[in-house]
Design a protein around this motif. Sequence first.
Motif, PDB file in Angstrom:
ATOM      1  N   GLU A  77      -8.965   2.330 -18.850  1.00 24.07           N
ATOM      2  CA  GLU A  77      -8.408   0.966 -18.717  1.00 24.07           C
ATOM      3  C   GLU A  77      -7.329   0.888 -17.641  1.00 24.07           C
ATOM      4  N   PRO A  78      -6.222   1.703 -17.759  1.00 23.28           N
ATOM      5  CA  PRO A  78      -5.240   1.643 -16.668  1.00 23.28           C
ATOM      6  C   PRO A  78      -5.821   2.111 -15.336  1.00 23.28           C
ATOM      7  N   LYS A  96      -8.797   1.496 -14.196  1.00 24.88           N
ATOM      8  CA  LYS A  96      -9.500   0.341 -13.621  1.00 24.88           C
ATOM      9  C   LYS A  96      -8.497  -0.637 -12.992  1.00 24.88           C
ATOM     10  N   GLU A  97      -7.383  -0.871 -13.729  1.00 23.81           N
ATOM     11  CA  GLU A  97      -6.374  -1.799 -13.194  1.00 23.81           C
ATOM     12  C   GLU A  97      -5.810  -1.282 -11.867  1.00 23.81           C
ATOM     13  N   GLN A 117      -8.337  -1.652  -9.084  1.00 17.65           N
ATOM     14  CA  GLN A 117      -8.629  -3.041  -8.680  1.00 17.65           C
ATOM     15  C   GLN A 117      -7.430  -3.691  -7.994  1.00 17.65           C
ATOM     16  N   ALA A 118      -6.265  -2.993  -8.005  1.00 14.94           N
ATOM     17  CA  ALA A 118      -5.052  -3.559  -7.392  1.00 14.94           C
ATOM     18  C   ALA A 118      -5.150  -3.443  -5.863  1.00 14.94           C
ATOM     19  N   LYS A 159      -5.290  -0.249  -3.330  1.00 16.29           N
ATOM     20  CA  LYS A 159      -5.836   0.653  -4.342  1.00 16.29           C
ATOM     21  C   LYS A 159      -5.442   2.094  -4.010  1.00 16.29           C
ATOM     22  N   CYS A 173     -15.094   0.771  -7.450  1.00 18.62           N
ATOM     23  CA  CYS A 173     -13.982   0.335  -6.591  1.00 18.62           C
ATOM     24  C   CYS A 173     -13.931   1.138  -5.293  1.00 18.62           C
TER      25      CYS A 173
END
Length: 287
Positions: free
Chosen positions: A171-172, A174-175, A178-179, A182, A205
Amino acid sequence: MSHKIVSKKQLSEDVFTAEIEAPLVAQAREPGQFVIISLNNEYAERIPLTIAGVNVQEGTISLIWQRVGKTTAELSDLQPGDEIANVAGPLGNPTELENFGTVVCVGGGIGLAPLLPIAEALKAIGNRIISIVGARNKGLIILEEEFARTSDELIITTDDGSYGRKALVTEPLKELCQADPKPDKVFAIGPAIMMKFCCDVTKECDVPTEVSLNTIMIDGTGMCGGCRIEFDGHPKFVCVDGPEFDGHKVNFDLMMKRLSAYKSMEQKEHERFKDHRCKTAKTKYQK
Ligand code: FAD
Ligand code: FES
Ligand code: MG
């Protein structure tokens, strides 16, 4: 040459660390490499463990292991002063260290042990390190202090929410991926299923990702084929071609199938060992 256990510490219910005399290995080792140990010369199997650290002056290497089956349980029973019959290494290719920029180091469970020396080495040459330290529950989080020291940012996750963020490490990850901007690179080490899902996230990503594979190993020299994987459609041996690979090209489904090939026999041996251990104060492998 036997290898004396100089010190030993329990890090959590099933995770232990020990410093072991192995001066030649300590001198030659580079981050990312491992040893294959066997506990005695008679009946012992050979198991690979990552070299978590070295003390060249003292001539010792440190190992961190999780008690998962017979051999790691036997190793956990040994005490300072006891000896390990064989420590072969350093084996495998060292981590390719580069100044990538921002590197996310994702570790799950005992995968945190092989990840730490890599994160430390990447930090030492100037990378910005974001570590994601994950485990099933609080009791299984290890090396938190060490990762805090090495990382510019530390994210802790547990599957059950007993510590840190209640989430899987993906989860983190992926965040972060996606920022904007990256990360430049991801290193992911842990159970095969964790590495597979981390690679799914980073592939989407387009973030290059290195994994360190934990296949079954026997000789560690490319002769037995036990550690064979499929990489980019071709066979590779983790012991001599790895242990680190571009995770986007690894066939994780095949790897997980091969990893579980001996599950029932491993389970039986572990039960037999636990039973034997209950009946005797010390195992035949101890002094
Ligand atoms: P068993 O009950 O025999 O097996 C439990 C599971 O461990 C098996 O299902 C299988 O997935 C794996 N396994 C069993 N035998 C082997 C073998 N000969 N080689 C590899 N995997 C095996 N573990 C740590 O705790 N710390 C580490 O630093 C570490 N580093 C590793 C580095 C490499 C390069 C590899 C390939 C593995 C590493 N492992 C590490 C995994 C460790 O080798 C296994 O947990 C150990 O062999 C289990 O042995 P066992 O008899 O206690 O368990
Ligand atoms: Fe035998 Fe790799 S462990 S070929
Ligand atoms: Mg075993």
